[in-house]
Design a protein around this motif. Structure first.
Motif, mmCIF file in Angstrom:
data_model
loop_
_atom_site.group_PDB
_atom_site.id
_atom_site.type_symbol
_atom_site.label_atom_id
_atom_site.label_comp_id
_atom_site.label_asym_id
_atom_site.label_seq_id
_atom_site.Cartn_x
_atom_site.Cartn_y
_atom_site.Cartn_z
ATOM 1 N N CYS A 34 0.863 -1.170 0.000
ATOM 2 C CA CYS A 34 0.000 0.000 0.000
ATOM 3 C C CYS A 34 0.907 1.229 0.000
ATOM 4 C CB CYS A 34 -0.921 0.000 1.226
ATOM 5 S SG CYS A 34 -0.111 -0.530 2.769
ATOM 6 N N PHE A 35 0.340 2.407 -0.272
ATOM 7 C CA PHE A 35 1.208 3.583 -0.286
ATOM 8 C C PHE A 35 0.381 4.843 -0.075
ATOM 9 C CE2 PHE A 35 -0.121 3.050 -4.653
ATOM 10 C CZ PHE A 35 -0.198 4.326 -5.206
ATOM 11 N N VAL A 36 1.086 5.938 0.253
ATOM 12 C CA VAL A 36 0.456 7.231 0.489
ATOM 13 C C VAL A 36 1.098 8.267 -0.432
ATOM 14 C CG1 VAL A 36 2.052 7.727 2.395
ATOM 15 C CG2 VAL A 36 -0.104 8.989 2.239
ATOM 16 N N VAL A 37 0.279 9.200 -0.917
ATOM 17 C CA VAL A 37 0.740 10.235 -1.845
ATOM 18 C C VAL A 37 0.225 11.587 -1.352
ATOM 19 C CG1 VAL A 37 0.700 11.077 -4.225
ATOM 20 C CG2 VAL A 37 0.661 8.626 -3.776
ATOM 21 N N PRO A 38 1.068 12.624 -1.355
ATOM 22 C CA PRO A 38 0.590 13.949 -0.949
ATOM 23 C C PRO A 38 -0.056 14.694 -2.112
ATOM 24 C CG PRO A 38 2.914 14.090 -1.468
ATOM 25 C CD PRO A 38 2.515 12.644 -1.680
ATOM 26 N N GLY A 39 -0.836 15.725 -1.766
ATOM 27 C CA GLY A 39 -1.286 16.677 -2.765
ATOM 28 C C GLY A 39 -2.430 16.255 -3.648
ATOM 29 N N VAL A 40 -3.060 15.087 -3.395
ATOM 30 C CA VAL A 40 -4.150 14.624 -4.257
ATOM 31 C C VAL A 40 -5.279 14.066 -3.399
ATOM 32 C CG1 VAL A 40 -2.592 14.070 -6.170
ATOM 33 C CG2 VAL A 40 -3.176 12.295 -4.519
ATOM 34 N N ASP A 64 5.287 15.282 -4.837
ATOM 35 C CA ASP A 64 6.654 15.174 -4.330
ATOM 36 C C ASP A 64 6.705 15.734 -2.902
ATOM 37 O OD1 ASP A 64 9.343 15.124 -3.829
ATOM 38 O OD2 ASP A 64 9.894 16.558 -5.398
ATOM 39 N N TRP A 65 6.971 14.860 -1.941
ATOM 40 C CA TRP A 65 7.011 15.292 -0.544
ATOM 41 C C TRP A 65 8.024 16.421 -0.334
ATOM 42 C CZ3 TRP A 65 3.325 13.681 2.684
ATOM 43 C CH2 TRP A 65 2.691 12.456 2.456
ATOM 44 N N ALA A 66 9.128 16.374 -1.038
ATOM 45 C CA ALA A 66 10.187 17.356 -0.829
ATOM 46 C C ALA A 66 9.800 18.749 -1.307
ATOM 47 C CB ALA A 66 11.469 16.911 -1.533
ATOM 48 N N SER A 67 8.766 18.850 -2.134
ATOM 49 C CA SER A 67 8.364 20.157 -2.649
ATOM 50 C C SER A 67 7.339 20.845 -1.757
ATOM 51 C CB SER A 67 7.781 20.007 -4.057
ATOM 52 O OG SER A 67 6.520 19.346 -4.006
ATOM 53 N N LEU A 68 6.844 20.163 -0.737
ATOM 54 C CA LEU A 68 5.788 20.726 0.101
ATOM 55 C C LEU A 68 6.334 21.769 1.062
ATOM 56 C CD1 LEU A 68 3.794 17.509 1.147
ATOM 57 C CD2 LEU A 68 3.432 18.963 -0.850
ATOM 58 N N ASP A 69 5.503 22.752 1.374
ATOM 59 C CA ASP A 69 5.824 23.673 2.465
ATOM 60 C C ASP A 69 4.951 23.383 3.679
ATOM 61 O OD1 ASP A 69 3.388 24.570 1.548
ATOM 62 O OD2 ASP A 69 4.132 26.514 0.866
ATOM 63 N N THR A 70 3.809 22.745 3.445
ATOM 64 C CA THR A 70 2.940 22.242 4.512
ATOM 65 C C THR A 70 2.095 21.129 3.895
ATOM 66 O OG1 THR A 70 1.369 22.878 6.248
ATOM 67 C CG2 THR A 70 1.015 23.810 4.075
ATOM 68 N N SER A 72 -3.574 11.118 -0.032
ATOM 69 C CA SER A 72 -4.416 9.959 -0.318
ATOM 70 C C SER A 72 -3.635 8.684 -0.049
ATOM 71 C CB SER A 72 -4.898 9.973 -1.770
ATOM 72 O OG SER A 72 -5.898 10.954 -1.956
ATOM 73 N N ILE A 73 -4.335 7.738 0.535
ATOM 74 C CA ILE A 73 -3.757 6.436 0.882
ATOM 75 C C ILE A 73 -4.471 5.381 0.048
ATOM 76 C CG2 ILE A 73 -3.556 4.718 2.729
ATOM 77 C CD1 ILE A 73 -3.438 7.169 4.676
ATOM 78 N N PHE A 74 -3.702 4.491 -0.558
ATOM 79 C CA PHE A 74 -4.257 3.446 -1.408
ATOM 80 C C PHE A 74 -3.918 2.079 -0.829
ATOM 81 C CE2 PHE A 74 -3.238 7.135 -4.122
ATOM 82 C CZ PHE A 74 -4.544 7.521 -4.414
ATOM 83 N N ILE A 75 -4.963 1.283 -0.585
ATOM 84 C CA ILE A 75 -4.840 -0.006 0.095
ATOM 85 C C ILE A 75 -5.548 -1.056 -0.748
ATOM 86 C CG2 ILE A 75 -5.432 -1.299 2.196
ATOM 87 C CD1 ILE A 75 -5.389 1.318 3.721
ATOM 88 N N PRO A 76 -4.980 -2.260 -0.873
ATOM 89 C CA PRO A 76 -5.681 -3.295 -1.644
ATOM 90 C C PRO A 76 -6.973 -3.721 -0.951
ATOM 91 C CG PRO A 76 -3.737 -4.202 -0.575
ATOM 92 C CD PRO A 76 -3.674 -2.724 -0.378
ATOM 93 N N ALA A 77 -8.039 -3.810 -1.719
ATOM 94 C CA ALA A 77 -9.316 -4.263 -1.172
ATOM 95 C C ALA A 77 -9.378 -5.776 -1.079
ATOM 96 C CB ALA A 77 -10.463 -3.747 -2.056
#
Length: 460
Positions: A136-142, A158-164, A169-174
């Motif tokens: 599973c994985f997590v992504v910022p900004g969406v 891109d986590w490194a581009s964030l200021d806050t 969103s977290i995606f997990i297999p159903a």
């Protein structure tokens, strides 16, 4: 050699009081050995916490540095997608309650589509098509899968581009077991909220790619509590955080002592993580994976680490060597066990090694040793809330009890294993002949070199 390993077994610590969940409501715990005292868990020393916090918060898993601290500012809302499996909701509620009480994070569920964090469930093949080696994985900004597909590869994700942090969103297999869903909720929500790095040297943390700890630990909650301390804020650089962190930890963990000078964060040796990544990649345990595991052992041993990094490298080598070099696998597991037993707070890791040693003892015709190893491991597996491990240990016990002529106790162990398997391996594991549980029983029977093991498989 198995007897020597038994001499070092220590009973597991009692689990902390937790709210009810799909795991704790299973009827199996009443028949498990009562937990007893063990060596003290890793103390939350503020000097160690400070170093760990900086390395977890300012470095990505890839080794890339992060230029600033980021977190959610203000109350956080989380939405569980409508297609969530049945077990996800109670496990999520329990996790959020812990985050509020143990980490002091203002987080709550919502049904609104503009939630800060969205948890979505997809077929496993869809997740593997994007991240082949991740459960599973997590992504910022969406928000959601469609939003991720549109923004994939851009600076927004891109986590490194964030200021806050504003959305994630977290995606997990159903199509997976309730335990894997719960494990993904713990790991990915923790990363959505806080640290983005994993460190193999951490003995008691989900922020470790060894995946032994499935639920957030006391250490993890302290790291998250520090992340959301009012003294810190999004946008602070590593030196700015390091300047304020001693006072934060002194307030949050007054018994932890002084922090002392905080060294700049540095990534874990890339050679070790690369070797372990190659050894752990999906696929059969071929020669290249075993060579990578041996390289990891060599790197860790040459560095003089007598800690969880070296122990895990030995454990991986043992797992990959069982079919081709059983004697070498036994030696690797015993080396891993010795290192874990010498490290405070590694009862869960030791339980995983003891399961492997118990299977080996069974194959050597040592049912008494098998029972002793599983007896030592079961309380730690329960305290670690690992139903899959409990089910496996009980199945091994069933084979050993059967070998000793204790057919009634063996049947009860199979029944208990079946209960835990439903949560640990999925609902199909509780059916008459579940693929995973029956295959596991057949594998153990083959390992034992007898036909009696088919009795356990037949019970399903």
């Amino acid at each position: 050699m198995i007897g020597l390993a038994l001499a070092a077994c220590a009973p597991a610590a009692p689990p902390s009081a937790r709210a009810p969940s799909a795991f704790t409501e299973l009827p199996g715990p009443a028949r498990l050995p009562p937990p007893g005292p063990q060596a003290p868990a890793r103390s939350l020393n503020n000097a160690d916490l400070a170093r760990d916090f900086m390395e977890l918060s300012f470095i990505l898993e890839s080794g890339r540095p992060l230029p600033r601290l980021t977190r959610f500012e203000g109350p956080i809302t989380l939405r569980l997608a409508d297609n969530a499996p049945t077990s996800a909701s109670p496990d999520l509620d329990r996790l959020l309650a812990r985050l509020r009480t143990e980490a002091g994070i203002d987080i709550a569920r919502t049904s609104a589509p503009d939630a800060a964090i969205t948890v979505e469930f997809l077929p496993r093949r869809a997740i593997r098509s994007v991240v082949p080696n991740a459960a599973c994985f997590v992504v910022p900004g969406v928000r959601g899968w469609n939003g991720y597909r549109r923004a994939r590869g851009t600076a927004a994700t891109d986590w490194a581009s964030l200021d806050t942090r504003r959305t994630a969103s977290i995606f997990i297999p159903a199509d997976t077991a309730p335990q894997e869903i719960r494990d993904c909720l713990h790991e990915e929500i923790a990363q959505a909220l806080g640290p983005l790095n994993d460190l193999y040297r951490l003995p008691q943390s989900v922020f470790n790619d060894d995946n032994f700890h499935a639920v957030l630990t006391r250490f993890d909650m302290m790291i998250l509590r520090a992340t959301y301390a009012p003294e810190l804020r999004s946008g602070m650089t590593a030196p700015e955080v390091a300047a304020r962190l001693p006072a934060v930890l002194a307030r949050l963990n007054p018994s932890g002592g002084p922090t002392g000078p905080i060294a700049p964060p540095r990534p874990e040796p890339r050679a070790l993580t690369t070797a372990l990544e190659r050894a752990l990649r999906a696929g059969p345990p071929g020669a290249s994976r075993r060579a990578a595991a041996r390289q990891a052992v060599s790197i860790a041993s040459a560095a003089g680490w007598a800690d969880t990094r070296t122990a895990f490298a030995w454990f991986v080598l043992g797992r990959l060597s069982m079919d081709t070099a059983p004697d070498a696998a036994t030696d690797a597991f015993l080396r891993a066990a010795a290192l874990y037993r010498a490290t405070p707070g590694t009862a869960v890791q030791t339980a995983h090694v003891d399961m492997q040693l118990a299977a080996i003892a069974l194959s050597l015709g040592q049912p008494e040793a098998t029972l002793a190893l599983t007896e030592a491991a079961l309380p730690a597996a329960q305290a670690g809330e690992n139903a899959a491990l409990i089910a496996s240990l009980l199945m091994i016990r069933a084979e050993a009890l059967l070998a000793l002529g204790q057919s009634g106790a063996a049947r009860q162990a199979v029944v208990d294993s079946q209960v835990w398997a439903r949560y640990g391996f999925g609902a199909e594991a509780g059916a008459r002949r579940p693929h995973q549980a029956a295959r596991r029983a057949r594998d153990l029977a083959a390992l034992a070199g007898t036909t009696t093991g088919t009795t356990a498989a037949a019970a399903y």
